[in-house]
Design a protein around this motif. Structure first.
Motif, mmCIF file in Angstrom:
data_model
loop_
_atom_site.group_PDB
_atom_site.id
_atom_site.type_symbol
_atom_site.label_atom_id
_atom_site.label_comp_id
_atom_site.label_asym_id
_atom_site.label_seq_id
_atom_site.Cartn_x
_atom_site.Cartn_y
_atom_site.Cartn_z
ATOM 1 N N PRO A 111 0.837 -1.211 0.000
ATOM 2 C CA PRO A 111 0.000 0.000 0.000
ATOM 3 C C PRO A 111 0.867 1.253 0.000
ATOM 4 O O PRO A 111 1.977 1.238 0.515
ATOM 5 C CB PRO A 111 -0.796 -0.122 1.304
ATOM 6 C CG PRO A 111 -0.053 -1.080 2.144
ATOM 7 C CD PRO A 111 0.732 -1.975 1.225
ATOM 8 N N VAL A 117 -4.315 -1.321 -1.586
ATOM 9 C CA VAL A 117 -3.390 -2.229 -0.883
ATOM 10 C C VAL A 117 -2.366 -2.838 -1.833
ATOM 11 O O VAL A 117 -1.346 -3.331 -1.403
ATOM 12 C CB VAL A 117 -4.135 -3.332 -0.089
ATOM 13 C CG1 VAL A 117 -4.958 -2.719 1.020
ATOM 14 C CG2 VAL A 117 -4.980 -4.185 -0.980
ATOM 15 N N ASP A 123 -8.453 -10.503 1.586
ATOM 16 C CA ASP A 123 -7.045 -10.872 1.777
ATOM 17 C C ASP A 123 -6.867 -11.980 2.820
ATOM 18 O O ASP A 123 -5.744 -12.386 3.109
ATOM 19 C CB ASP A 123 -6.200 -9.631 2.140
ATOM 20 C CG ASP A 123 -6.777 -8.840 3.293
ATOM 21 O OD1 ASP A 123 -8.005 -8.837 3.468
ATOM 22 O OD2 ASP A 123 -6.000 -8.218 4.038
ATOM 23 N N HIS A 143 -0.796 -8.815 9.124
ATOM 24 C CA HIS A 143 -0.145 -8.040 8.067
ATOM 25 C C HIS A 143 1.223 -7.453 8.385
ATOM 26 O O HIS A 143 1.857 -6.887 7.499
ATOM 27 C CB HIS A 143 -1.087 -6.928 7.602
ATOM 28 C CG HIS A 143 -2.373 -7.433 7.020
ATOM 29 N ND1 HIS A 143 -2.403 -8.379 6.032
ATOM 30 C CD2 HIS A 143 -3.677 -7.159 7.322
ATOM 31 C CE1 HIS A 143 -3.662 -8.658 5.720
ATOM 32 N NE2 HIS A 143 -4.456 -7.935 6.497
#
Ligand SMILES: [Zn+2]
Length: 266
Positions: free
Chosen positions: A13, A59, A94, A252
């Motif tokens: 991102p 993203v 995701d 993440h």
């Protein structure tokens, strides 16, 4: 239980120079393999627009097939059919992109999250849950973590005994309506996968400042921002109390993935 920490989807991102990963845990659970989340899958790479929606422009997933859970499970020496169960923190693209690569697996999630994904109520929910992600008809198993014994101060926790002992689904709403964390009793102590309950390690370890763009994205897509803030606080307390027998990771943060992988090798 032996676990493997996989990056099943690099994302880049704007404004987050370290990039993001999709941290998937593969658990060797006696009866087969169990995944926590599934990252991005082969179908996402074939049809990113239909599968990921406009979010892909923010993203910016790399969509590398070698990062998919199926390809990494194969490199570990397993086949798709060995994956009997997948436990989801939530149903964002995701996290569920890899489900279609394991069509035989049972997919465990909270009842609230299943309801949100199948019958979105708000604008954010209608935007985030992509119908293409469940077009293959995943076998959803709904759970209601209630007020039972709890897990380390989380009252709403349910041990998923039908999969195995030492795998606990913990209700942690905020990022989405039915978001959950998953605790796993591993060979190296307990592991807590907090999903998207926080984005960046500084939100729980207090060591610096997260990229502003990440914080903005987190707030923009939160189902309940007050609960997200509360989750940060609870997880920060847990982080600072944590002893050697508890490792906290999220979905993440690449540094938390590396830390978990190094701990596995140690
Ligand atoms: Zn996510």
């Amino acid at each position: 239980m032996r676990v493997h920490h996989l990056n099943c989807g690099t994302m880049r991102p704007w404004g987050a120079p370290e990039g993001l990963v999709c941290h998937v845990i593969a658990i060797e659970a006696g009866t087969g393999l169990v995944l926590v989340d599934s990252g991005l899958g082969l179908a996402d790479m074939a049809a990113p627009g239909r599968r990921f929606g406009p979010a892909r422009f923010f993203v910016r997933p790399a969509f590398r097939s070698e990062e998919s859970a199926i390809r990494q499970v194969e490199s570990l020496g397993f086949v798709a059919e060995d994956v009997t169960d997948i436990i989801l923190t939530h149903f964002d693209a995701d996290h569920v992109g890899g489900l279609a690569d394991f069509p035989q697996a049972r997919v465990h999630l909270t009842t609230t999250e299943a309801d949100a994904a199948l019958a979105p109520r708000t604008l954010i929910e209608r935007e985030r849950y992509m119908p293409a992600q469940r077009a293959h008809g995943p076998h959803l198993v709904r759970h209601e973590p209630g007020d039972g014994d709890g897990w380390r101060g989380f009252a709403a926790a349910k041990e998923l005994t039908e999969i195995g002992e030492g795998i606990v689904l913990i209700s942690l709403p905020g990022h989405t309506r039915g978001h959950a964390a998953i605790a796993v009793d591993t060979d190296n102590g307990w592991l807590l996968h907090a999903g998207d309950a926080f984005y960046h390690h500084t939100q729980v370890d207090g060591g610096g400042q997260a990229p502003k763009s990440l914080l903005a994205m987190e707030r923009l897509i939160a189902a309940d921002w007050a609960k997200v803030i509360g989750n940060h606080q609870r997880l920060a307390e847990m982080w600072h109390q944590a002893t050697e027998d508890l490792l906290i990771v999220n979905a993440h943060d690449p540094s938390l993935l590396r830390r978990a992988q190094e701990r596995n090798r140690a």
